[in-house]
Design a protein around this motif. Sequence first.
Motif, PDB file in Angstrom:
ATOM      1  N   TRP A 105       7.043   4.428   1.797  1.00 47.00           N
ATOM      2  CA  TRP A 105       7.148   4.327   3.263  1.00 47.00           C
ATOM      3  C   TRP A 105       7.909   3.070   3.644  1.00 47.00           C
ATOM      4  O   TRP A 105       8.826   3.105   4.477  1.00 47.00           O
ATOM      5  N   TYR A 106       7.529   1.956   3.040  1.00 49.49           N
ATOM      6  CA  TYR A 106       8.179   0.677   3.345  1.00 49.49           C
ATOM      7  C   TYR A 106       9.680   0.751   3.066  1.00 49.49           C
ATOM      8  O   TYR A 106      10.500   0.322   3.889  1.00 49.49           O
ATOM      9  N   ALA A 107      10.041   1.312   1.905  1.00 46.43           N
ATOM     10  CA  ALA A 107      11.454   1.361   1.525  1.00 46.43           C
ATOM     11  C   ALA A 107      12.258   2.235   2.486  1.00 46.43           C
ATOM     12  O   ALA A 107      13.346   1.848   2.935  1.00 46.43           O
ATOM     13  N   THR A 108      11.727   3.414   2.804  1.00 47.18           N
ATOM     14  CA  THR A 108      12.456   4.314   3.696  1.00 47.18           C
ATOM     15  C   THR A 108      12.479   3.782   5.120  1.00 47.18           C
ATOM     16  O   THR A 108      13.497   3.896   5.821  1.00 47.18           O
ATOM     17  N   ALA A 148       3.328   8.750  -0.457  1.00 46.26           N
ATOM     18  CA  ALA A 148       4.026   7.476  -0.269  1.00 46.26           C
ATOM     19  C   ALA A 148       3.189   6.280  -0.684  1.00 46.26           C
ATOM     20  O   ALA A 148       3.631   5.132  -0.562  1.00 46.26           O
ATOM     21  N   ALA A 149       1.974   6.519  -1.194  1.00 45.42           N
ATOM     22  CA  ALA A 149       1.020   5.432  -1.442  1.00 45.42           C
ATOM     23  C   ALA A 149       1.182   4.849  -2.847  1.00 45.42           C
ATOM     24  O   ALA A 149       1.725   5.474  -3.769  1.00 45.42           O
ATOM     25  N   SER A 150       0.669   3.634  -3.012  1.00 47.32           N
ATOM     26  CA  SER A 150       0.592   3.006  -4.326  1.00 47.32           C
ATOM     27  C   SER A 150      -0.519   3.649  -5.145  1.00 47.32           C
ATOM     28  O   SER A 150      -1.282   4.489  -4.647  1.00 47.32           O
ATOM     29  N   VAL A 163       3.253   9.581   7.257  1.00 45.83           N
ATOM     30  CA  VAL A 163       3.554   8.200   7.610  1.00 45.83           C
ATOM     31  C   VAL A 163       4.983   8.096   8.144  1.00 45.83           C
ATOM     32  O   VAL A 163       5.311   7.156   8.861  1.00 45.83           O
ATOM     33  N   MET A 164       5.818   9.074   7.794  1.00 48.81           N
ATOM     34  CA  MET A 164       7.194   9.086   8.276  1.00 48.81           C
ATOM     35  C   MET A 164       7.721  10.507   8.176  1.00 48.81           C
ATOM     36  O   MET A 164       8.186  10.937   7.115  1.00 48.81           O
ATOM     37  N   ALA A 175       0.812  -1.221   0.000  1.00 48.86           N
ATOM     38  CA  ALA A 175       0.000   0.000   0.000  1.00 48.86           C
ATOM     39  C   ALA A 175       0.843   1.269   0.000  1.00 48.86           C
ATOM     40  O   ALA A 175       0.443   2.281  -0.598  1.00 48.86           O
ATOM     41  N   PHE A 176       1.997   1.233   0.682  1.00 47.99           N
ATOM     42  CA  PHE A 176       2.850   2.423   0.782  1.00 47.99           C
ATOM     43  C   PHE A 176       4.299   2.018   0.509  1.00 47.99           C
ATOM     44  O   PHE A 176       5.127   1.976   1.424  1.00 47.99           O
TER      45      PHE A 176
END
Length: 333
Positions: A74-77, A288-290, A272-273, A70-71
């Motif tokens: 966000w996941y990568a960072t 940051a979303a898909s 989110v971050m 979904a994000f």
Amino acid sequence: MGLNDFWFLLIAVLWTGYFFLEGFDFGVGILTRLLARDRQERRVLINIIGPVWDGNEVWLITAAGAMFAAFPVWYATFFSGFYLLLVLILLLLIVRVLSFEYRHKRPEESWQRNWEWVLFASSLLLPFLWGMIFANLVHGVPINSHQDYAGSPADLLNWYAVLGGLAFTALCTLHGAVFTALKTVGEIRGRARAFAARSAAVTGVLAAAFLVWLQTDRGNGATLIAACVALAALVGAFAANTRTREGWAFAFTGAAIAATVAALFLSLAPDVMPSSLNFAWDLTIDNAASGAYTLKVMTWVAGFMTPLILLYQGWTYWVFRKRLGTQHIAEAH
């Protein structure tokens, strides 16, 4: 509410479920050394979480997977910024699994004792590290204009994060103590209630200190309500435990954990971050979303799979709902 907001809310729910369930799991692991007096009592504690600990970790995998799909930014960072802490968490989760599976494989005293210490140490360190990660997440970390983590591991070691780790550890220990009282019979049940009564004050102080700092740092009206709910739930847990209402005490400690996690996510939104370098570089629910199509497909999948997971896990807890005591433990062979 758009799909971006829905998935941010769902990820918050998944992390809440993880800390609610794995919280007492960690707490019981900690109590194998703080509460149990001998190997037989440690076996009782291990057996009350034995049927459910691996199912509890499904929530972690689902939460991380939802962040990835979904994000992805966000996941990568998140996973690159907290890489060392997350690798340490992964290693601790692995050795914790081995402590459950290998402890009884050999009869030597040293073999079993060492794996019991591994269970205790990993159960103690895991909530502390998770608390540090989420405290740093809401406090803000160095993120540059390219949405990359631009700091070093030393940036994650600060008093705010340490307090968050201590608060999470204390909450999990208290949660585990009331779960132990709820799931055991005999002398160990009484000692678990006494331990919960003693630890409630320490937990309340640490949780209050962290939530007050959170409120002054990134708080708003919603986080203030969540913080008040968390502290009121801790008072309710202490009162219920004093009256030997173990089911209510467990519900209250679970509510305290859920409200604390809710306060963290409420302080994040609409980010989110957040970046500690420049607020213009914050990762948000939108940037940051898909794409919309990806989120739509994920929503259909989640709508089908989530009820099945809840039904399966609920059935597991129902099957293994009985209390255990030392009289139920077979002699070692």
